[in-house]
Design an enzyme around this catalytic site. Structure first.
Site, PDB file in Angstrom:
ATOM      1  N   SER A 105     -22.636 -12.664  12.268  1.00 47.45           N
ATOM      2  CA  SER A 105     -22.101 -12.797  10.914  1.00 47.45           C
ATOM      3  C   SER A 105     -20.700 -12.171  10.825  1.00 47.45           C
ATOM      4  CB  SER A 105     -23.101 -12.201   9.914  1.00 47.45           C
ATOM      5  OG  SER A 105     -22.737 -12.512   8.605  1.00 47.45           O
ATOM      6  N   ASP A 155     -27.893 -22.554   6.984  1.00 51.14           N
ATOM      7  CA  ASP A 155     -27.193 -21.322   6.602  1.00 51.14           C
ATOM      8  C   ASP A 155     -26.484 -21.532   5.258  1.00 51.14           C
ATOM      9  OD1 ASP A 155     -25.543 -19.098   6.377  1.00 51.14           O
ATOM     10  OD2 ASP A 155     -25.118 -19.018   8.518  1.00 51.14           O
ATOM     11  N   HIS A 186     -29.254 -18.069   7.841  1.00 52.34           N
ATOM     12  CA  HIS A 186     -28.218 -17.127   8.274  1.00 52.34           C
ATOM     13  C   HIS A 186     -28.771 -16.026   9.183  1.00 52.34           C
ATOM     14  CE1 HIS A 186     -24.228 -15.435   7.992  1.00 52.34           C
ATOM     15  NE2 HIS A 186     -24.738 -14.250   7.712  1.00 52.34           N
TER      16      HIS A 186
HETATM   17  C1  MLT Z   1     -21.047 -11.778   5.790  1.00 54.25           C
HETATM   18  O1  MLT Z   1     -21.840 -11.592   4.900  1.00 54.25           O
HETATM   19  O2  MLT Z   1     -20.835 -10.928   6.655  1.00 54.25           O
HETATM   20  C2  MLT Z   1     -20.334 -13.073   5.808  1.00 54.25           C
HETATM   21  O3  MLT Z   1     -21.210 -14.067   5.874  1.00 54.25           O
HETATM   22  C3  MLT Z   1     -19.358 -13.207   6.899  1.00 54.25           C
HETATM   23  C4  MLT Z   1     -18.157 -12.374   6.645  1.00 54.25           C
HETATM   24  O4  MLT Z   1     -17.917 -12.001   5.508  1.00 54.25           O
HETATM   25  O5  MLT Z   1     -17.443 -12.101   7.620  1.00 54.25           O
END
Ligand code: MLT
Length: 205
Positions: A105, A155, A186
């Site tokens: 992520s 996702d 996700h």
């Molecule tokens: C997260 O929640 O980390 C996002 O999906 C990805 C990001 O903000 O880099």
């Protein structure tokens, strides 16, 4: 030169021939999160696991965002260089070969940004649920750098079309990208770990 520091964990490996893994957690994670994942991906590899320095409502991240999926690009650039400098220094300090980044992520997004800006510090990357980290193209030729990108078809945070654009951008600059799409959302799954294990084993030969 200043020496970039991150709160981190370092676990030496049992086989110095293997590429170490740099573990990059998602939003709200920390340096402990991906240690078990790294141990499953390669039990013999050294593990370097930094904690992201940006706090969003108390949750660590590797760079600032303005909203979900909307990144503060100057901050992405500055923090990517800082992290790359840290990884390069730690690699020398511990006498390691070039590491493979394993990011989830937000951690996958800063790993992707390293491929755009500082690919020389990495031997490869596993990007789990990544998206385009910057609006620009990768700066350097990626010279066959192996990259595994693993997306979740359901996702809700990272659209598959965006991940596909990332795969194309990296391929367009010479990376060898294996883009896998899992029938999941996700969250990090066992299938991600299994794919990453096979990919890392392939790089280590
Ligand atoms: C997260 O929640 O980390 C996002 O999906 C990805 C990001 O903000 O880099």
């Amino acid at each position: 030169m200043t020496h970039p520091t991150f709160i981190h964990r370092y676990l030496p490996g049992s086989d110095a021939q293997r590429h170490p893994l740099v573990l990059l957690h998602g939003t709200g994670g920390n340096e402990d999160d991906l240690i078990p994942v790294g141990q499953m991906i390669d039990p013999a590899a050294a593990l370097l696991s930094p904690r992201g320095k940006v706090l969003e409502g108390g949750m660590p991240r590797f760079f600032r965002r303005l909203a979900e999926g909307v990144f503060d690009y100057p901050d992405v650039i500055a923090r990517t260089h800082e992290l790359a400098d840290f990884i390069a220094e730690q690699t020398v300090l511990h006498g390691l070969s070039k590491p493979i980044a394993v990011g989830f992520s937000n951690g996958a997004n800063i790993a992707a940004a390293m491929l755009y800006l500082r690919p020389e510090v990495l031997a490869g990357a596993v990007l789990i649920r990544a998206m385009l980290p910057l609006p620009t193209e990768p700066e350097d030729a990626l010279g066959g750098l192996p990259v595994m990108l693993i997306s979740g078809r359901m996702d809700p945070i990272l659209p598959l079309s965006n991940a596909t654009q990332l795969a194309e951008a990296l391929r367009g600059h010479g990376a060898v990208v294996d883009h896998r799409v899992l029938e999941t959302g996700h969250q990090l799954t066992r299938n991600d770990v299994d794919l990453a294990r096979g990919f890392v084993a392939g790089i280590n030969g």
